[in-house]
Design a protein around this motif. Structure first.
Motif, mmCIF file in Angstrom:
data_model
loop_
_atom_site.group_PDB
_atom_site.id
_atom_site.type_symbol
_atom_site.label_atom_id
_atom_site.label_comp_id
_atom_site.label_asym_id
_atom_site.label_seq_id
_atom_site.Cartn_x
_atom_site.Cartn_y
_atom_site.Cartn_z
ATOM 1 N N ALA A 175 1.104 32.459 -59.416
ATOM 2 C CA ALA A 175 0.683 31.036 -60.147
ATOM 3 C C ALA A 175 -0.652 30.761 -59.547
ATOM 4 O O ALA A 175 -0.867 30.791 -58.381
ATOM 5 C CB ALA A 175 1.747 29.932 -59.587
ATOM 6 N N ILE A 176 -1.364 30.147 -60.444
ATOM 7 C CA ILE A 176 -2.530 29.853 -60.065
ATOM 8 C C ILE A 176 -3.029 28.173 -60.621
ATOM 9 O O ILE A 176 -2.333 27.884 -61.380
ATOM 10 C CB ILE A 176 -3.874 30.858 -60.914
ATOM 11 N N ASP A 177 -4.237 27.946 -60.068
ATOM 12 C CA ASP A 177 -4.472 26.485 -60.661
ATOM 13 C C ASP A 177 -4.944 26.538 -61.870
ATOM 14 O O ASP A 177 -5.317 27.630 -62.556
ATOM 15 C CB ASP A 177 -5.633 25.848 -59.531
ATOM 16 N N HIS A 178 -5.007 25.362 -62.573
ATOM 17 C CA HIS A 178 -5.616 25.197 -63.873
ATOM 18 C C HIS A 178 -7.042 25.641 -64.081
ATOM 19 O O HIS A 178 -7.600 26.441 -64.904
ATOM 20 C CB HIS A 178 -5.296 23.724 -64.625
ATOM 21 N N PRO B 220 15.028 24.557 -72.567
ATOM 22 C CA PRO B 220 14.093 24.472 -73.098
ATOM 23 C C PRO B 220 12.825 25.373 -72.436
ATOM 24 O O PRO B 220 11.745 25.788 -73.235
ATOM 25 C CB PRO B 220 13.423 23.057 -72.676
ATOM 26 N N TYR B 221 12.785 25.853 -71.092
ATOM 27 C CA TYR B 221 11.991 26.821 -70.643
ATOM 28 C C TYR B 221 12.291 28.398 -71.037
ATOM 29 O O TYR B 221 11.356 29.159 -70.616
ATOM 30 C CB TYR B 221 12.013 26.693 -69.086
ATOM 31 N N LEU B 222 13.282 28.577 -71.832
ATOM 32 C CA LEU B 222 13.718 30.239 -72.090
ATOM 33 C C LEU B 222 12.507 30.790 -72.767
ATOM 34 O O LEU B 222 12.238 32.123 -72.212
ATOM 35 C CB LEU B 222 14.992 29.949 -72.714
ATOM 36 N N ALA B 223 11.882 30.134 -73.621
ATOM 37 C CA ALA B 223 10.833 30.965 -74.373
ATOM 38 C C ALA B 223 9.646 31.113 -73.651
ATOM 39 O O ALA B 223 9.202 32.452 -73.672
ATOM 40 C CB ALA B 223 10.665 30.019 -75.770
ATOM 41 N N ASP B 224 9.549 30.248 -72.795
ATOM 42 C CA ASP B 224 8.198 30.573 -71.958
ATOM 43 C C ASP B 224 8.441 31.729 -70.901
ATOM 44 O O ASP B 224 7.714 32.434 -70.670
ATOM 45 C CB ASP B 224 7.670 29.466 -71.282
ATOM 46 N N ALA C 202 7.874 30.112 -60.919
ATOM 47 C CA ALA C 202 8.837 29.890 -60.110
ATOM 48 C C ALA C 202 10.251 30.414 -60.550
ATOM 49 O O ALA C 202 10.976 30.859 -59.660
ATOM 50 C CB ALA C 202 8.916 28.251 -59.643
ATOM 51 N N ILE C 203 10.482 30.072 -61.768
ATOM 52 C CA ILE C 203 11.807 30.436 -62.506
ATOM 53 C C ILE C 203 12.078 31.716 -62.406
ATOM 54 O O ILE C 203 13.147 32.306 -62.216
ATOM 55 C CB ILE C 203 12.003 29.778 -63.624
ATOM 56 N N TRP C 204 11.165 32.487 -62.857
ATOM 57 C CA TRP C 204 10.837 33.990 -62.820
ATOM 58 C C TRP C 204 11.155 34.770 -61.661
ATOM 59 O O TRP C 204 11.991 35.338 -61.144
ATOM 60 C CB TRP C 204 9.633 34.693 -63.625
ATOM 61 N N ALA C 205 10.357 33.967 -60.528
ATOM 62 C CA ALA C 205 10.486 34.644 -59.177
ATOM 63 C C ALA C 205 11.850 34.270 -58.464
ATOM 64 O O ALA C 205 12.267 35.351 -57.835
ATOM 65 C CB ALA C 205 9.363 34.134 -58.301
ATOM 66 N N GLN D 148 18.177 36.516 -55.429
ATOM 67 C CA GLN D 148 19.523 35.694 -55.741
ATOM 68 C C GLN D 148 19.283 34.634 -56.686
ATOM 69 O O GLN D 148 18.618 33.551 -56.360
ATOM 70 C CB GLN D 148 19.956 35.011 -54.318
ATOM 71 N N PRO D 149 19.712 34.833 -58.113
ATOM 72 C CA PRO D 149 19.319 33.823 -58.995
ATOM 73 C C PRO D 149 19.648 32.377 -58.628
ATOM 74 O O PRO D 149 21.095 32.199 -58.495
ATOM 75 C CB PRO D 149 20.089 34.585 -60.221
ATOM 76 N N SER D 150 18.824 31.507 -58.774
ATOM 77 C CA SER D 150 19.011 29.985 -58.453
ATOM 78 C C SER D 150 17.764 29.300 -58.562
ATOM 79 O O SER D 150 17.007 29.646 -58.429
ATOM 80 C CB SER D 150 19.230 29.910 -56.803
ATOM 81 N N LEU D 151 17.901 28.075 -59.261
ATOM 82 C CA LEU D 151 16.983 27.125 -59.621
ATOM 83 C C LEU D 151 16.802 26.054 -58.562
ATOM 84 O O LEU D 151 16.302 25.165 -58.727
ATOM 85 C CB LEU D 151 17.073 26.638 -61.084
ATOM 86 N N GLU D 152 17.729 26.076 -57.818
ATOM 87 C CA GLU D 152 17.622 24.951 -56.639
ATOM 88 C C GLU D 152 16.473 24.842 -55.884
ATOM 89 O O GLU D 152 15.594 25.793 -55.550
ATOM 90 C CB GLU D 152 18.760 25.460 -55.676
ATOM 91 N N GLY D 153 15.882 23.652 -56.078
ATOM 92 C CA GLY D 153 14.496 23.080 -55.293
ATOM 93 C C GLY D 153 13.328 23.438 -56.277
ATOM 94 O O GLY D 153 12.493 23.277 -55.877
ATOM 95 N N ILE D 154 13.718 24.009 -57.329
ATOM 96 C CA ILE D 154 12.503 24.060 -58.413
ATOM 97 C C ILE D 154 12.425 22.832 -59.288
ATOM 98 O O ILE D 154 13.450 22.340 -59.750
ATOM 99 C CB ILE D 154 12.738 25.514 -59.265
ATOM 100 N N GLU D 155 11.124 22.328 -59.320
ATOM 101 C CA GLU D 155 10.853 21.127 -60.212
ATOM 102 C C GLU D 155 10.569 21.956 -61.389
ATOM 103 O O GLU D 155 9.494 22.334 -61.886
ATOM 104 C CB GLU D 155 9.813 20.432 -59.771
ATOM 105 N N ILE D 156 11.523 21.999 -62.430
ATOM 106 C CA ILE D 156 11.476 22.778 -63.701
ATOM 107 C C ILE D 156 10.233 22.186 -64.453
ATOM 108 O O ILE D 156 9.815 23.027 -65.095
ATOM 109 C CB ILE D 156 12.888 22.361 -64.468
#
Length: 252
Positions: free
Chosen positions: A200-203, A104-108, A165-168, A173-181
């Motif tokens: 990444a910045i605050d709202h 679901p996050y692919l488009a963003d 976070a996903i992009w970074a 080394q591609p991994s989503l481990e530890g990322i709150e998707i």
């Protein structure tokens, strides 16, 4: 349909036959020659998308990406000779591409990568020297009218997912481990010198920067934004050479 339109349509749709009227100077079968040319054109467009959206490709794998890109190419051929602009609608296409719905996050992520491309190709602009900005901020008589012009490469993106976070995570080394998707993030994209940077910045900081882009004076922009660290945000903008013009009553 004109000859040009028929050729263009057949070039991108493998279901269409070789356009009528084509001939080969060496006697080879025109349909075979056209098929080779069509394959090269489509492969080039798919490769252009892969170059522009490397993290998207990593997230779904090469085979899936090329199949998805091929569908996009057939539905939305280039409208500009500049390949850097091709794929502007790719993120919206991914949103409606049912086979990709499990990511679901692919488009963003695609939107973030497209903004990075835009930032890279944005116009140059010289930053205001830090001491000029400091002097303007220290002049109370002009502070209420102080406006900033920001670098043309600067873009903002809000996502319901941890898009930065996903992009970074896919830069080494591609991994989503530890990322709150599902932890939404606000992204700041800019070009500092020749390097495109993503933060990444605050709202509140994102809203504040949006107000600055829309021409609001500094104080009004801060007052009309949710709570955020103004000093930290200004320090980031100054350090990354984002402020390119000051408009205030007191010019140092």
């Amino acid at each position: 349909m004109s000859t040009h339109s028929a050729f263009s349509a057949a070039l991108l749709d493998v279901r269409l036959p070789c356009p009528a009227g084509l001939c080969s100077s060496n006697g080879a079968d025109p349909a075979s020659r056209f098929a080779v040319y069509r394959n090269n054109v489509q492969s080039s467009l798919i490769n252009a998308l892969a170059d522009g959206y490397p993290v998207v490709a990593q997230l779904v794998g090469e085979e899936f990406f090329r199949a998805m890109a091929a569908t996009f190419v057939q539905q939305q051929p280039p409208q500009s000779p500049l390949m850097s602009r091709y794929g502007e609608a790719f993120a919206d296409f991914i949103d409606t591409f049912e086979p990709a719905s499990s990511v679901p996050y692919l488009a963003d992520v695609a939107r973030l990568e497209h903004l990075r491309t835009q930032a890279y190709h944005a116009a140059d602009a010289d930053p205001v020297r830090p001491e000029q900005i400091t002097a303007a901020l220290a002049a109370p008589q002009g502070l209420s009218d102080l406006c900033f012009t920001l670098h043309p490469s600067l873009h903002l993106l809000h996502s319901a997912y941890a898009v930065v976070a996903i992009w970074a995570a896919h830069q080494q080394q591609p991994s989503l481990e530890g990322i709150e998707i599902h932890q939404g993030q606000h992204a700041l994209i800019l070009r500092n010198g020749l390097e495109v940077e993503v933060y990444a910045i605050d709202h509140g900081a994102s809203v504040f920067i949006r107000h600055l882009i829309n021409g609001q004076p500094l104080l009004a922009a801060a007052e009309n934004s949710p709570e955020f660290d103004l000093s930290q945000t200004l320090a980031l903008l100054i350090a990354r050479n984002v402020i390119t013009h000051l408009n205030n009553k007191v010019t140092p």
